[in-house]
Design an enzyme around this catalytic site. Structure first.
Site, PDB file in Angstrom:
ATOM      1  N   HIS A  90      53.555  63.673  24.770  1.00 56.54           N
ATOM      2  CA  HIS A  90      53.277  63.391  26.173  1.00 56.54           C
ATOM      3  C   HIS A  90      54.521  63.447  27.085  1.00 56.54           C
ATOM      4  O   HIS A  90      54.692  64.363  27.854  1.00 56.54           O
ATOM      5  CB  HIS A  90      52.627  61.995  26.302  1.00 56.54           C
TER       6      HIS A  90
HETATM    7  O1  RIB Z   1      48.900  58.200  27.313  1.00 61.65           O
HETATM    8  C1  RIB Z   1      50.206  58.525  26.877  1.00 61.65           C
HETATM    9  C2  RIB Z   1      51.223  57.735  27.623  1.00 61.65           C
HETATM   10  O2  RIB Z   1      51.064  56.342  27.354  1.00 61.65           O
HETATM   11  C3  RIB Z   1      52.670  58.069  27.192  1.00 61.65           C
HETATM   12  O3  RIB Z   1      53.531  57.867  28.265  1.00 61.65           O
HETATM   13  C4  RIB Z   1      52.929  57.058  26.116  1.00 61.65           C
HETATM   14  O4  RIB Z   1      54.323  56.786  25.936  1.00 61.65           O
HETATM   15  C5  RIB Z   1      52.239  55.857  26.681  1.00 61.65           C
HETATM   16  O5  RIB Z   1      53.129  55.256  27.621  1.00 61.65           O
END
Ligand code: RIB
Ligand code: CA
Length: 313
Positions: free
Chosen positions: A242
């Site tokens: 992500h």
């Molecule tokens: O949904 C993914 C996000 O939520 C990313 O930023 C992960 O680190 C959590 O913070």
């Protein structure tokens, strides 16, 4: 001239890799500071994890400020089931020694934006938007001073990852998200629609380890730990990556594609809390407040990430 950024983060292994990627790109990104927020794990742990990552990259000079310990209204929600009890399970990194600055992270954001010229600082958010929203409520004058907010946040066609309809950063503090999304600031959103295409397959993780430096080896160890939950859940040949997608966008926006549309968020409680309402087909007259990304050049992303990790200790 490098772009001045402040990174607001809840490390979290994927945040950690994003921070390393940014620190490996000094020609393009001038990291003014890190502000931690409660998210993947409680604030004390996200802050300690930020210290560990800055020391791993030998950048204890970067100002580190702790921000908000809980969402604006809701009770904290964490994700130890993904990130482990420390939030940075995987590598065994030494206990951190670098200082955490005295000033609250929200006040650091306000002061940094007021001290800079309007449009000079970009906010990069990798976690819930609590700190940003609190800064906007405390000091409304900063909104027009923010160049842009580039955020890992939300989802459209990919549904949710913490509830059937909500992405984690949106779900933890939807009220904060509502403040930021309706502020009028320029926003670029990197949602699950992008990050679910970026799968850290075995070969890509091996490429990180084969760089041979401490940061590459730690990256493989971090992502090998945090992928466990997602591979079981999705059954893909790698876990979605992500937060580094946000840094990749800052470095090479041509790797991504999207559209300027209206994005809102469902506040309050109930089954749709934290859901992103994305008007992709522009069926409303609501202002197109977000550049919502949905395409990514995946091989290009991993090539860039591997290259930048290779520049670190
Ligand atoms: O949904 C993914 C996000 O939520 C990313 O930023 C992960 O680190 C959590 O913070
Ligand atoms: Ca995060």
């Amino acid at each position: 001239m490098a772009r001045k950024i402040i990174i607001d983060t809840d490390p979290g292994q994927d945040d950690a890799v994003a921070i390393l990627m940014a620190l490996g790109s000094p020609e393009e990104l001038d990291v003014q500071g890190l502000v931690t927020v409660a998210g993947n794990v409680p604030l004390s742990r996200t802050t300690d994890n930020a210290r560990k990552i800055l020391e791993l990259a030998q950048r204890a000079d970067v100002p580190l400020h702790a921000g908000c310990a809980r969402p604006m209204r809701r009770k904290p929600v964490t994700a130890e089931h993904v990130h482990g009890p420390t939030g940075l399970d995987g590598p065994s990194l030494p206990a951190p020694t670098m200082e955490v600055r005295e000033q609250h992270g929200v006040l650091f954001i306000v002061d940094a934006l007021r001290a800079a010229k309007p449009g000079e600082i970009t906010l990069v958010t990798l976690g819930p938007l609590t700190n940003i929203a609190m800064a906007m409520v405390l000091a409304p004058d900063i909104v027009e001073r923010i160049a842009e907010i580039v955020m890992m946040f939300g989802a459209y066609s990919e549904g949710g990852n913490i509830t059937p309809v909500a992405e984690f950063n949106s779900y933890v503090d939807p009220e904060a998200a509502d403040v930021v999304l309706s502020s009028g600031v320029k926003i670029t959103m990197v949602p699950l629609d992008v990050t679910h295409q970026c799968l850290s397959t075995r070969s890509r993780l091996t490429a990180f380890r084969d760089i041979g430096n401490a940061c590459g080896i730690a990256t493989r160890e971090m992502l090998t730990f945090s992928e466990g939950f997602d591979i079981k859940k999705y059954g893909w040949d790698g876990a979605p990556l992500h937060d580094p997608c946000v840094i990749a966008y800052l470095l090479a926006s041509k790797l991504f594609g999207g559209k300027q549309v209206n994005v809102g968020v469902q506040t309050g409680d109930g089954p749709t809390a934290g859901m992103c309402i994305v008007d992709w087909w522009r069926v409303t007259e609501k202002p197109a407040n977000v550049l919502f990304l949905r395409e990514v050049d995946v091989p290009g992303f991993y090539k860039l990430l591997t290259e930048r990790l290779a520049r670190l200790p």
